[in-house]
Motif scaffolding. Structure first.
Motif, PDB file in Angstrom:
ATOM      1  N   SER A   2       4.402 -62.201 -21.631  1.00  0.00           N
ATOM      2  CA  SER A   2       5.656 -62.028 -20.918  1.00  0.00           C
ATOM      3  C   SER A   2       6.866 -62.013 -21.847  1.00  0.00           C
ATOM      4  O   SER A   2       7.039 -62.896 -22.674  1.00  0.00           O
ATOM      5  CB  SER A   2       5.787 -63.156 -19.885  1.00  0.00           C
ATOM      6  OG  SER A   2       7.127 -63.503 -19.690  1.00  0.00           O
TER       7      SER A   2
ATOM      8  N   MET B 252       1.287 -65.153 -18.874  1.00  0.00           N
ATOM      9  CA  MET B 252       1.710 -66.413 -19.470  1.00  0.00           C
ATOM     10  C   MET B 252       1.345 -66.453 -20.946  1.00  0.00           C
ATOM     11  O   MET B 252       0.318 -65.911 -21.357  1.00  0.00           O
ATOM     12  CB  MET B 252       1.043 -67.594 -18.745  1.00  0.00           C
ATOM     13  CG  MET B 252       1.815 -68.056 -17.525  1.00  0.00           C
ATOM     14  SD  MET B 252       1.903 -66.816 -16.220  1.00  0.00           S
ATOM     15  CE  MET B 252       0.266 -66.936 -15.527  1.00  0.00           C
TER      16      MET B 252
ATOM     17  N   ASP C 135       8.875 -73.811 -14.390  1.00  0.00           N
ATOM     18  CA  ASP C 135       8.772 -72.455 -14.925  1.00  0.00           C
ATOM     19  C   ASP C 135       9.447 -71.515 -13.942  1.00  0.00           C
ATOM     20  O   ASP C 135       9.509 -71.800 -12.735  1.00  0.00           O
ATOM     21  CB  ASP C 135       7.319 -72.041 -15.165  1.00  0.00           C
ATOM     22  CG  ASP C 135       7.220 -70.960 -16.242  1.00  0.00           C
ATOM     23  OD1 ASP C 135       6.806 -71.291 -17.377  1.00  0.00           O
ATOM     24  OD2 ASP C 135       7.570 -69.792 -15.957  1.00  0.00           O
ATOM     25  N   VAL C 136       9.905 -70.373 -14.440  1.00  0.00           N
ATOM     26  CA  VAL C 136      10.581 -69.415 -13.564  1.00  0.00           C
ATOM     27  C   VAL C 136       9.607 -68.433 -12.938  1.00  0.00           C
ATOM     28  O   VAL C 136       9.966 -67.660 -12.058  1.00  0.00           O
ATOM     29  CB  VAL C 136      11.680 -68.639 -14.326  1.00  0.00           C
ATOM     30  CG1 VAL C 136      12.765 -69.592 -14.781  1.00  0.00           C
ATOM     31  CG2 VAL C 136      11.086 -67.893 -15.507  1.00  0.00           C
ATOM     32  N   LEU C 137       8.366 -68.435 -13.404  1.00  0.00           N
ATOM     33  CA  LEU C 137       7.377 -67.488 -12.914  1.00  0.00           C
ATOM     34  C   LEU C 137       6.429 -68.178 -11.934  1.00  0.00           C
ATOM     35  O   LEU C 137       5.802 -69.180 -12.294  1.00  0.00           O
ATOM     36  CB  LEU C 137       6.565 -66.982 -14.103  1.00  0.00           C
ATOM     37  CG  LEU C 137       6.148 -65.516 -14.156  1.00  0.00           C
ATOM     38  CD1 LEU C 137       7.362 -64.622 -14.137  1.00  0.00           C
ATOM     39  CD2 LEU C 137       5.336 -65.261 -15.418  1.00  0.00           C
ATOM     40  N   PRO C 138       6.320 -67.686 -10.690  1.00  0.00           N
ATOM     41  CA  PRO C 138       5.423 -68.329  -9.727  1.00  0.00           C
ATOM     42  C   PRO C 138       3.986 -68.405 -10.236  1.00  0.00           C
ATOM     43  O   PRO C 138       3.287 -69.400 -10.016  1.00  0.00           O
ATOM     44  CB  PRO C 138       5.509 -67.429  -8.492  1.00  0.00           C
ATOM     45  CG  PRO C 138       6.767 -66.653  -8.650  1.00  0.00           C
ATOM     46  CD  PRO C 138       7.017 -66.521 -10.116  1.00  0.00           C
ATOM     47  N   GLU C 139       3.542 -67.361 -10.964  1.00  0.00           N
ATOM     48  CA  GLU C 139       2.170 -67.380 -11.482  1.00  0.00           C
ATOM     49  C   GLU C 139       1.972 -68.536 -12.469  1.00  0.00           C
ATOM     50  O   GLU C 139       0.906 -69.123 -12.546  1.00  0.00           O
ATOM     51  CB  GLU C 139       1.838 -66.076 -12.223  1.00  0.00           C
ATOM     52  CG  GLU C 139       1.907 -64.837 -11.353  1.00  0.00           C
ATOM     53  CD  GLU C 139       3.246 -64.127 -11.498  1.00  0.00           C
ATOM     54  OE1 GLU C 139       3.263 -62.987 -11.958  1.00  0.00           O
ATOM     55  OE2 GLU C 139       4.278 -64.745 -11.136  1.00  0.00           O
ATOM     56  N   ALA C 140       3.029 -68.830 -13.243  1.00  0.00           N
ATOM     57  CA  ALA C 140       2.933 -69.921 -14.216  1.00  0.00           C
ATOM     58  C   ALA C 140       2.824 -71.253 -13.491  1.00  0.00           C
ATOM     59  O   ALA C 140       2.025 -72.124 -13.858  1.00  0.00           O
ATOM     60  CB  ALA C 140       4.136 -69.914 -15.143  1.00  0.00           C
TER      61      ALA C 140
ATOM     62  N   GLU D 140       9.883 -62.531 -21.061  1.00  0.00           N
ATOM     63  CA  GLU D 140      10.750 -63.681 -20.765  1.00  0.00           C
ATOM     64  C   GLU D 140      10.260 -64.953 -21.413  1.00  0.00           C
ATOM     65  O   GLU D 140      11.032 -65.876 -21.628  1.00  0.00           O
ATOM     66  CB  GLU D 140      10.848 -63.929 -19.253  1.00  0.00           C
ATOM     67  CG  GLU D 140      11.669 -62.928 -18.494  1.00  0.00           C
ATOM     68  CD  GLU D 140      10.838 -61.738 -18.045  1.00  0.00           C
ATOM     69  OE1 GLU D 140      11.427 -60.779 -17.528  1.00  0.00           O
ATOM     70  OE2 GLU D 140       9.597 -61.785 -18.228  1.00  0.00           O
ATOM     71  N   ALA D 141       8.970 -65.003 -21.697  1.00  0.00           N
ATOM     72  CA  ALA D 141       8.425 -66.216 -22.313  1.00  0.00           C
ATOM     73  C   ALA D 141       8.644 -66.205 -23.820  1.00  0.00           C
ATOM     74  O   ALA D 141       8.409 -67.188 -24.498  1.00  0.00           O
ATOM     75  CB  ALA D 141       6.936 -66.329 -22.011  1.00  0.00           C
TER      76      ALA D 141
ATOM     77  N   SER E  71      14.295 -72.790 -12.716  1.00  0.00           N
ATOM     78  CA  SER E  71      14.756 -72.526 -14.079  1.00  0.00           C
ATOM     79  C   SER E  71      15.408 -73.792 -14.614  1.00  0.00           C
ATOM     80  O   SER E  71      15.700 -74.721 -13.850  1.00  0.00           O
ATOM     81  CB  SER E  71      15.780 -71.391 -14.079  1.00  0.00           C
ATOM     82  OG  SER E  71      16.991 -71.867 -13.512  1.00  0.00           O
TER      83      SER E  71
ATOM     84  N   LEU F 250       8.595 -74.399  -9.286  1.00  0.00           N
ATOM     85  CA  LEU F 250       9.256 -73.138  -9.592  1.00  0.00           C
ATOM     86  C   LEU F 250      10.749 -73.400  -9.702  1.00  0.00           C
ATOM     87  O   LEU F 250      11.412 -73.690  -8.719  1.00  0.00           O
ATOM     88  CB  LEU F 250       8.982 -72.128  -8.472  1.00  0.00           C
ATOM     89  CG  LEU F 250       9.549 -70.718  -8.680  1.00  0.00           C
ATOM     90  CD1 LEU F 250       8.834 -70.062  -9.857  1.00  0.00           C
ATOM     91  CD2 LEU F 250       9.343 -69.868  -7.422  1.00  0.00           C
TER      92      LEU F 250
END
Lengths: 287, 314
Positions: A203, A51, A112-117, A205-206, A152, A150
């Motif tokens: 990332s 992130m 956010d598109v990232l589960p970790e985020a 993507e970020a 987009s 989660l």
């Protein structure tokens, strides 16, 4: 610190310290090594790879939104809380910093598109906002103040004909009063100039917003009318942190009264500079 | 206190009556007499206390404050001395249970500090620390001295009461702020954790650097706080100087360049010039400055009381 400087490290402590130094020598961001950093008035915000580590400019974005929240609250006639959408929440920094200032008055939904985020944002929210949820909506806890999901930007919609959404999913509550985002905005050609501590750890993507850096921003603009739809005549604003090249593109694309602005239902209002004098923030209005 | 005073007055009347009524009963008379003596003493004590409470109070007394130590003449030795003073103050503040945060510091090359600023929060902070403001002089053989000669160096302590926008108005146009990110790319492109803020107040030329916090916003706020404290301090100093001129020779809370204390290592003593008294150096170094401060407060009250009675007589 005075006391610490007089202590002698044990072998284990020394080894641990040396391995941290080695990570830093590899240009790993300090925030990842320490695992947390301060942002706005959030002391010890947890930060995890990949992130994006919150930047100081983004603190100014928070201040801009907080000023609007303050203004709106002065004439707030609705019985419900003010609803704020944070698109691309990452560590959760922006949304949580806003909720931290007005926990009783606002409800933040973050995407956010990232589960970790999503997990990290909810974790940080628990850390900073749970103290406010003790009274009031105790059934929902922190979620009555902040919830990350989660999703987009494009898929955050109740319009099932355009996207392949699962029909069994219940509808999202829209009627947001303010939308804020620090979306990936770096143009592709600038990605190559990034230093290793950014490009090797944070990332992709970020950071990258496509060729012109406006991909995610365009997605947001297209969804804005649906997100802010309500019976109220109050103007709804979207605040974004962007690349320096973007304000003039957006000013042209969404020029008030233009064909495109009317088609999208969104108008460009103005841009703001950051503390370095760069065009950094834009304000859009849903017309 | 007034309540207790009137209570005792009534008791005294009661005791005196008893004394009269006791007549020839010796035992009763003795009891009454000792009671009267007792109450008289308590009345006197209360009178003193009430007089002190009625004294004009320094409006800043209850405030928190910023403490700044600046090395004066003497090069590295002055820096080291500034660091020594810092240690002493830290111990005293810990003793008092105050909250201390270092806001800014410029360490000296051989130790100590060229300059250090602390923010101190707690009960009656300003009322006690204000007596430390002024020039402190040290006479000793420096650690860096090779031939055993005694040197004299100085450090200046400034105490600035905390203030807010009500006390001091600052026009944002008068401020020039710069940060570490001013050059090159910024935003998502760069992840450097330098959040230091540099602030210049154009009308006065005061320059403040704040490196304390990891959040740039917090550094900005701290820098503004420091600026307000300094500007407020300048105003206070002006006002105090006027008052000092009006009242004649009064124990003041320091013209900023008043030499208030000399620390002599060879003789192991601290000379407090405003009181004309000496104190053991070791106790000072262990943070026991309460005695000196109490002495200064007492002397200040004494002079104010004297002034009150003089004015009353006129």
């Amino acid at each position: 610190i005075q006391q610490l400087s007089n202590q002698c490290l044990s072998k284990d402590e020394r080894d641990a310290y040396i391995s941290l130094l080695e990570r830093r020598m590899q240009h790993e961001p300090l925030q990842y090594i320490i695992g947390k950093w301060d942002f706005h008035f959030l002391t010890g915000l947890k930060i995890k790879k990949p992130m994006l580590c919150p930047r100081p400019e983004t603190e100014e974005l928070v201040e801009l939104v907080l000023a609007e929240v303050g203004n709106l609250l002065r004439d707030w006639k609705e019985k419900r809380k003010m609803r704020i959408l944070d698109v691309g929440c990452g560590t959760g920094a922006i949304g949580i910093a806003i909720a931290n200032k007005y926990p009783a008055a606002v409800q933040v939904v973050a995407l956010d598109v990232l589960p970790e985020a999503v997990d990290l944002s909810n974790e940080n929210a628990e850390q900073f906002l749970s103290r406010y949820s003790a009274h009031g909506d105790s059934k929902l806890g922190v979620k009555s103040i902040y919830e990350a999901m989660l999703c987009s930007a494009t898929h955050f919609t109740n319009n099932t004909t355009n996207t392949s959404r699962d029909l069994s999913k219940k509808k999202y509550k829209m009627n947001f009063d303010i939308v804020v985002s620090n979306p990936p905005y770096i143009p592709l050609k600038d990605m190559i100039d990034l230093s290793s501590d950014v490009v090797e750890y944070e990332s992709y993507e970020a950071l990258c917003g496509g060729v012109d850096g406006l991909n995610v921003i365009r997605d947001i603009v297209h969804r804005l009318p649906e997100w802010t739809f309500s019976s109220s005549l109050r103007a709804k604003h979207c605040w974004m942190e962007v690349d320096e090249s973007h304000p003039r593109h957006l000013a042209r694309w969404l020029s008030p009264g233009s064909v495109e602005a009317r088609r999208c239902g969104v108008e460009y209002v103005e841009s703001y500079t950051d503390f370095c004098g760069r065009d950094r923030f834009v304000k859009l209005r849903v017309s | 206190s007034i309540r207790i005073y009137t209570q005792f007055e009534t008791e005294l009347v009661g005791a005196k009556e008893l004394f009269q009524e006791a007549g020839d009963d010796n035992e009763m008379r003795e009891m009454a007499r000792s009671e009267i003596k007792d109450i008289d003493a308590k009345l006197e004590e209360l009178e003193e206390r009430i007089k002190i409470l009625l004294l004009p109070k320094d409006p800043n007394d209850d405030r928190n404050c910023m403490l700044e130590i600046r090395a004066g003449t003497g090069g590295s030795e002055a820096n080291i001395f500034a660091g020594d003073l810092l240690d002493v103050y830290r111990k005293y503040m810990a003793d008092q249970g105050w909250q201390v945060a270092m806001i800014d510091s410029s360490p000296g090359d051989d130790g100590g500090y060229k300059n250090v600023v602390l923010e101190v929060k707690g009960d009656s902070v300003y009322s006690k620390l204000k007596w430390e403001a002024g020039v402190h002089r040290v006479q000793r053989v420096p650690a860096t001295e090779t031939q055993g000669r005694v040197h004299t160096s100085t450090a200046t302590v400034a105490i600035m009461p905390e203030c807010d926008e009500v006390d001091i108005k600052i026009d944002p146009k008068d401020i020039e702020m710069s940060t570490m990110r001013s050059g090159g790319a910024g935003g998502q492109n760069v992840n450097k954790v330098e959040t230091a803020v540099d602030l210049v107040h154009k009308p006065t030329g005061i320059r403040i650097k704040c490196t304390q916090e990891r959040s740039q916003l917090k550094n900005k706020e701290l820098a503004m706080k420091m600026l307000m404290a300094k500007l407020y301090d300048i105003e206070n100093e002006k006002r105090e100087a006027e008052e000092r001129a009006r009242r004649g020779d009064q124990i003041g809370t320091g013209g900023r360049s008043e030499k208030i204390r000399t620390y002599n290592w060879k003789d192991s003593r601290v000379s407090e010039h405003r009181l004309g008294q000496n104190y053991p150096l070791q106790s000072f170094l262990s943070g026991e400055i309460g005695q000196i401060i109490d002495g200064l407060i007492a002397k200040d009250q004494e002079m104010k009381l004297r002034q009150l009675s003089e004015e009353g007589a006129n």
